[in-house]
Design a protein around this motif. Structure first.
Motif, mmCIF file in Angstrom:
data_model
loop_
_atom_site.group_PDB
_atom_site.id
_atom_site.type_symbol
_atom_site.label_atom_id
_atom_site.label_comp_id
_atom_site.label_asym_id
_atom_site.label_seq_id
_atom_site.Cartn_x
_atom_site.Cartn_y
_atom_site.Cartn_z
ATOM 1 N N LEU A 1 0.873 -1.181 0.000
ATOM 2 C CA LEU A 1 0.000 0.000 0.000
ATOM 3 C C LEU A 1 0.903 1.222 0.000
ATOM 4 N N ALA A 2 0.847 2.004 -1.073
ATOM 5 C CA ALA A 2 1.743 3.158 -1.209
ATOM 6 C C ALA A 2 0.890 4.404 -1.345
ATOM 7 N N SER A 3 1.200 5.425 -0.539
ATOM 8 C CA SER A 3 0.308 6.600 -0.566
ATOM 9 C C SER A 3 0.978 7.857 -0.038
ATOM 10 N N PRO A 4 0.525 8.996 -0.547
ATOM 11 C CA PRO A 4 0.863 10.243 0.138
ATOM 12 C C PRO A 4 -0.018 10.354 1.387
ATOM 13 N N ILE A 5 0.418 11.159 2.324
ATOM 14 C CA ILE A 5 -0.418 11.448 3.498
ATOM 15 C C ILE A 5 -1.253 12.685 3.185
ATOM 16 N N TYR A 6 -2.555 12.538 3.270
ATOM 17 C CA TYR A 6 -3.488 13.656 3.124
ATOM 18 C C TYR A 6 -4.260 13.775 4.441
ATOM 19 N N TYR A 7 -4.120 14.896 5.094
ATOM 20 C CA TYR A 7 -4.810 15.114 6.374
ATOM 21 C C TYR A 7 -4.645 13.935 7.329
ATOM 22 N N HIS A 8 -3.399 13.565 7.544
ATOM 23 C CA HIS A 8 -3.006 12.537 8.522
ATOM 24 C C HIS A 8 -3.388 11.105 8.158
ATOM 25 N N GLY A 9 -3.860 10.873 6.934
ATOM 26 C CA GLY A 9 -4.191 9.499 6.542
ATOM 27 C C GLY A 9 -3.752 9.250 5.107
ATOM 28 N N ILE A 10 -4.054 8.057 4.596
ATOM 29 C CA ILE A 10 -3.759 7.768 3.194
ATOM 30 C C ILE A 10 -4.717 8.555 2.303
ATOM 31 N N SER A 11 -4.451 8.600 1.004
ATOM 32 C CA SER A 11 -5.316 9.370 0.095
ATOM 33 C C SER A 11 -6.714 8.745 0.040
ATOM 34 N N GLY A 12 -7.697 9.562 -0.269
ATOM 35 C CA GLY A 12 -9.080 9.096 -0.348
ATOM 36 C C GLY A 12 -9.260 8.009 -1.401
ATOM 37 N N GLN A 13 -8.514 8.136 -2.506
ATOM 38 C CA GLN A 13 -8.642 7.149 -3.588
ATOM 39 C C GLN A 13 -8.218 5.761 -3.096
ATOM 40 N N LEU A 14 -7.117 5.718 -2.330
ATOM 41 C CA LEU A 14 -6.655 4.416 -1.824
ATOM 42 C C LEU A 14 -7.576 3.919 -0.708
ATOM 43 N N LYS A 15 -8.124 4.842 0.063
ATOM 44 C CA LYS A 15 -9.045 4.435 1.145
ATOM 45 C C LYS A 15 -10.288 3.756 0.560
ATOM 46 N N CYS A 16 -10.765 4.260 -0.594
ATOM 47 C CA CYS A 16 -11.911 3.612 -1.252
ATOM 48 C C CYS A 16 -11.571 2.167 -1.610
ATOM 49 N N VAL A 17 -10.349 1.967 -2.117
ATOM 50 C CA VAL A 17 -9.929 0.608 -2.497
ATOM 51 C C VAL A 17 -9.897 -0.291 -1.255
ATOM 52 N N ILE A 18 -9.329 0.224 -0.173
ATOM 53 C CA ILE A 18 -9.235 -0.586 1.048
ATOM 54 C C ILE A 18 -10.638 -0.927 1.575
ATOM 55 N N ASP A 19 -11.535 0.027 1.542
ATOM 56 C CA ASP A 19 -12.908 -0.271 1.990
ATOM 57 C C ASP A 19 -13.534 -1.364 1.118
#
Ligand SMILES: Cc1cc2nc3c(=O)[nH]c(=O)nc-3n(C[C@H](O)[C@H](O)[C@H](O)COP(=O)(O)O)c2cc1C
Length: 170
Positions: A82-100
């Motif tokens: 899982l590779a991501s920039p930090i956006y507002y203290h978490g992973i990017s929203g695009q990657l969060k959708c994938v994880i969900d």
């Protein structure tokens, strides 16, 4: 080993992309098969929490979008990065959708072939990783019981070298 890297950065020449390219080259030199999916270039919606996947769908998601490509990889991938920039203290929203959306294929249990997970993170400031680390430790290592394949940020000393070593010792 088959390795699936999910790139959560929209920036093609950003830090996350360079971290991934060092990882990919080192892992491929050791004979591993590395697939990189740029999730920001995909059409992947958030989870609907409809539970179709856990009932009638028997592991299939009701939504037909680019997540199908990732679900297909997850059937025989040995390692997930899982590779991501930090956006507002978490992973990017695009990657969060994938994880969900992993809810369909990795919940309550990962496929037999999936053994390891790793995380690569890039941020502007140091000490920004607590949120992402909490999810990595809790959801991937803890809940799914995957082996820790490494956790590297761009604020680690010699981080590119650290990534190279991590990829060489998969
Ligand atoms: C929407 C947005 C939110 C961000 N939030 C944070 C943050 O909370 N903490 C931080 O240190 N950097 C933050 N940044 C900066 C990025 O994490 C940083 O530029 C990172 O290197 C980007 O990775 P990339 O080069 O792979 O795209 C944010 C950037 C954006 C665009």
């Amino acid at each position: 080993m088959k390795v699936l890297v999910l790139n959560g950065s929209p920036r093609p020449n950003g830090i996350t992309a360079s971290m991934i390219s060092v990882f990919k080259e080192a892992a491929e030199n050791k004979g591993h098969e590395v697939a990189v999916i740029d999730v920001c270039r995909k059409n992947i919606k958030g989870c609907l929490a409809c539970e179709f996947c856990h009932n009638k769908g028997e592991g299939r998601c009701v939504q037909k979008d680019d997540m199908e490509e990732i679900h297909a990889h997850l059937k025989d991938t040995g390692m997930l990065v899982l590779a991501s920039p930090i956006y507002y203290h978490g992973i990017s929203g695009q990657l969060k959708c994938v994880i969900d959306r992993f809810y369909a294929s990795l919940y309550p249990k990962a496929p037999e072939s999936l053994k390891k997970a790793a995380m690569l993170l890039a941020s502007g400031d140091p000490d920004m990783y607590t949120g992402a680390r909490f999810s990595f430790d809790g959801d991937f290592l803890g809940y799914l019981g995957l082996e820790d394949g490494g956790f590297v940020t761009n604020h680690d000393e010699n981080f590119m070298e650290k990534i190279r070593q991590m990829a060489e010792t998969i």
